[in-house]
Design a protein around this motif. Sequence first.
Motif, PDB file in Angstrom:
ATOM      1  N   ALA A  13       1.031  -1.312   0.395  1.00  0.00           N
ATOM      2  CA  ALA A  13      -0.159   0.046   0.272  1.00  0.00           C
ATOM      3  C   ALA A  13       1.078   1.610   0.374  1.00  0.00           C
ATOM      4  O   ALA A  13       0.905   2.198  -0.848  1.00  0.00           O
ATOM      5  CB  ALA A  13      -0.704   0.215   1.655  1.00  0.00           C
ATOM      6  N   GLN A  14       1.824   1.342   0.510  1.00  0.00           N
ATOM      7  CA  GLN A  14       2.858   2.084   0.776  1.00  0.00           C
ATOM      8  C   GLN A  14       3.039   2.432  -0.106  1.00  0.00           C
ATOM      9  O   GLN A  14       3.811   3.911  -0.843  1.00  0.00           O
ATOM     10  CB  GLN A  14       4.109   2.135   1.996  1.00  0.00           C
ATOM     11  CG  GLN A  14       2.839   2.574   3.381  1.00  0.00           C
ATOM     12  CD  GLN A  14       4.200   1.884   4.290  1.00  0.00           C
ATOM     13  OE1 GLN A  14       5.376   1.803   4.872  1.00  0.00           O
ATOM     14  NE2 GLN A  14       4.195   2.426   5.603  1.00  0.00           N
ATOM     15  N   LYS A  15       4.065   1.765  -0.967  1.00  0.00           N
ATOM     16  CA  LYS A  15       4.291   1.639  -2.418  1.00  0.00           C
ATOM     17  C   LYS A  15       3.304   2.179  -3.461  1.00  0.00           C
ATOM     18  O   LYS A  15       3.962   3.138  -4.594  1.00  0.00           O
ATOM     19  CB  LYS A  15       5.927  -0.460  -2.815  1.00  0.00           C
ATOM     20  CG  LYS A  15       6.040   0.086  -4.046  1.00  0.00           C
ATOM     21  CD  LYS A  15       7.123  -0.778  -4.485  1.00  0.00           C
ATOM     22  CE  LYS A  15       7.658  -0.724  -5.529  1.00  0.00           C
ATOM     23  NZ  LYS A  15       8.108  -2.112  -6.242  1.00  0.00           N
ATOM     24  N   SER A  16       2.318   1.375  -3.524  1.00  0.00           N
ATOM     25  CA  SER A  16       1.646   1.728  -4.164  1.00  0.00           C
ATOM     26  C   SER A  16       0.821   3.650  -4.645  1.00  0.00           C
ATOM     27  O   SER A  16       1.264   4.643  -5.421  1.00  0.00           O
ATOM     28  CB  SER A  16       0.120   1.475  -4.049  1.00  0.00           C
ATOM     29  OG  SER A  16      -0.308   1.907  -3.106  1.00  0.00           O
ATOM     30  N   ARG A  17       2.228   3.624  -3.015  1.00  0.00           N
ATOM     31  CA  ARG A  17       1.268   5.001  -3.531  1.00  0.00           C
ATOM     32  C   ARG A  17       2.606   6.379  -3.250  1.00  0.00           C
ATOM     33  O   ARG A  17       2.958   7.299  -4.003  1.00  0.00           O
ATOM     34  CB  ARG A  17       1.523   5.501  -1.720  1.00  0.00           C
ATOM     35  CG  ARG A  17       0.182   5.294  -1.930  1.00  0.00           C
ATOM     36  CD  ARG A  17      -0.732   5.871  -0.149  1.00  0.00           C
ATOM     37  NE  ARG A  17      -1.724   4.705   0.047  1.00  0.00           N
ATOM     38  CZ  ARG A  17      -1.021   4.551   1.441  1.00  0.00           C
ATOM     39  NH1 ARG A  17       0.589   4.270   2.159  1.00  0.00           N
ATOM     40  NH2 ARG A  17      -1.440   3.894   2.346  1.00  0.00           N
ATOM     41  N   THR A  18       3.777   5.054  -3.616  1.00  0.00           N
ATOM     42  CA  THR A  18       5.005   6.031  -4.406  1.00  0.00           C
ATOM     43  C   THR A  18       4.812   6.783  -6.218  1.00  0.00           C
ATOM     44  O   THR A  18       4.427   5.859  -6.565  1.00  0.00           O
ATOM     45  CB  THR A  18       6.175   5.359  -4.267  1.00  0.00           C
ATOM     46  OG1 THR A  18       6.158   4.198  -5.404  1.00  0.00           O
ATOM     47  CG2 THR A  18       7.138   5.452  -2.504  1.00  0.00           C
ATOM     48  N   PRO A  19       5.681   7.403  -6.737  1.00  0.00           N
ATOM     49  CA  PRO A  19       5.523   8.472  -7.878  1.00  0.00           C
ATOM     50  C   PRO A  19       6.256   6.449  -8.753  1.00  0.00           C
ATOM     51  O   PRO A  19       5.366   6.130  -9.945  1.00  0.00           O
ATOM     52  CB  PRO A  19       6.703   8.730  -8.758  1.00  0.00           C
ATOM     53  CG  PRO A  19       7.185   9.925  -6.980  1.00  0.00           C
ATOM     54  CD  PRO A  19       6.237   8.456  -5.644  1.00  0.00           C
ATOM     55  N   GLN A  20       7.192   5.691  -8.189  1.00  0.00           N
ATOM     56  CA  GLN A  20       7.614   4.642  -9.422  1.00  0.00           C
ATOM     57  C   GLN A  20       5.870   3.163  -9.261  1.00  0.00           C
ATOM     58  O   GLN A  20       6.276   2.718  -9.761  1.00  0.00           O
ATOM     59  CB  GLN A  20       8.755   3.790  -8.103  1.00  0.00           C
ATOM     60  CG  GLN A  20       8.394   2.248  -7.326  1.00  0.00           C
ATOM     61  CD  GLN A  20       9.390   1.821  -6.556  1.00  0.00           C
ATOM     62  OE1 GLN A  20       9.999   2.849  -6.623  1.00  0.00           O
ATOM     63  NE2 GLN A  20       9.610   0.791  -7.124  1.00  0.00           N
ATOM     64  N   GLY A  21       5.326   3.652  -7.968  1.00  0.00           N
ATOM     65  CA  GLY A  21       4.110   2.647  -7.882  1.00  0.00           C
ATOM     66  C   GLY A  21       3.772   0.577  -7.510  1.00  0.00           C
ATOM     67  O   GLY A  21       5.539   0.911  -7.140  1.00  0.00           O
ATOM     68  N   LEU A  22       3.744   0.230  -8.238  1.00  0.00           N
ATOM     69  CA  LEU A  22       3.952  -1.035  -8.072  1.00  0.00           C
ATOM     70  C   LEU A  22       3.426  -1.725  -9.705  1.00  0.00           C
ATOM     71  O   LEU A  22       3.729  -1.345 -10.235  1.00  0.00           O
ATOM     72  CB  LEU A  22       2.219  -1.887  -7.498  1.00  0.00           C
ATOM     73  CG  LEU A  22       2.353  -1.037  -6.103  1.00  0.00           C
ATOM     74  CD1 LEU A  22       0.774  -2.126  -5.815  1.00  0.00           C
ATOM     75  CD2 LEU A  22       3.137  -1.607  -5.135  1.00  0.00           C
TER      76      LEU A  22
END
Length: 68
Positions: A13-22
């Motif tokens: 969930a945290q990574k999905s909110r970053t510019p790089q995404g999932l």
Amino acid sequence: MTDEQIRRISELAQKSRTPQGLTEAERAEQAQLRRMYIDAMKASLKSQLDHTIVIDEKGRPRRLKPKG
């Protein structure tokens, strides 16, 4: 669900909110983990309700009955 699986849900969930995404694989993993979490919560709630006893208007204990 294990604590490790819940931590992984949070990580994704945290990574999905970053510019790089999932990645596609991570999105599939996230969907699978979320489904597992929802199923575990439903099973827990069903078990709790199955063991709930209410007192009717005449003071008698009664188990909850499933609807439908």
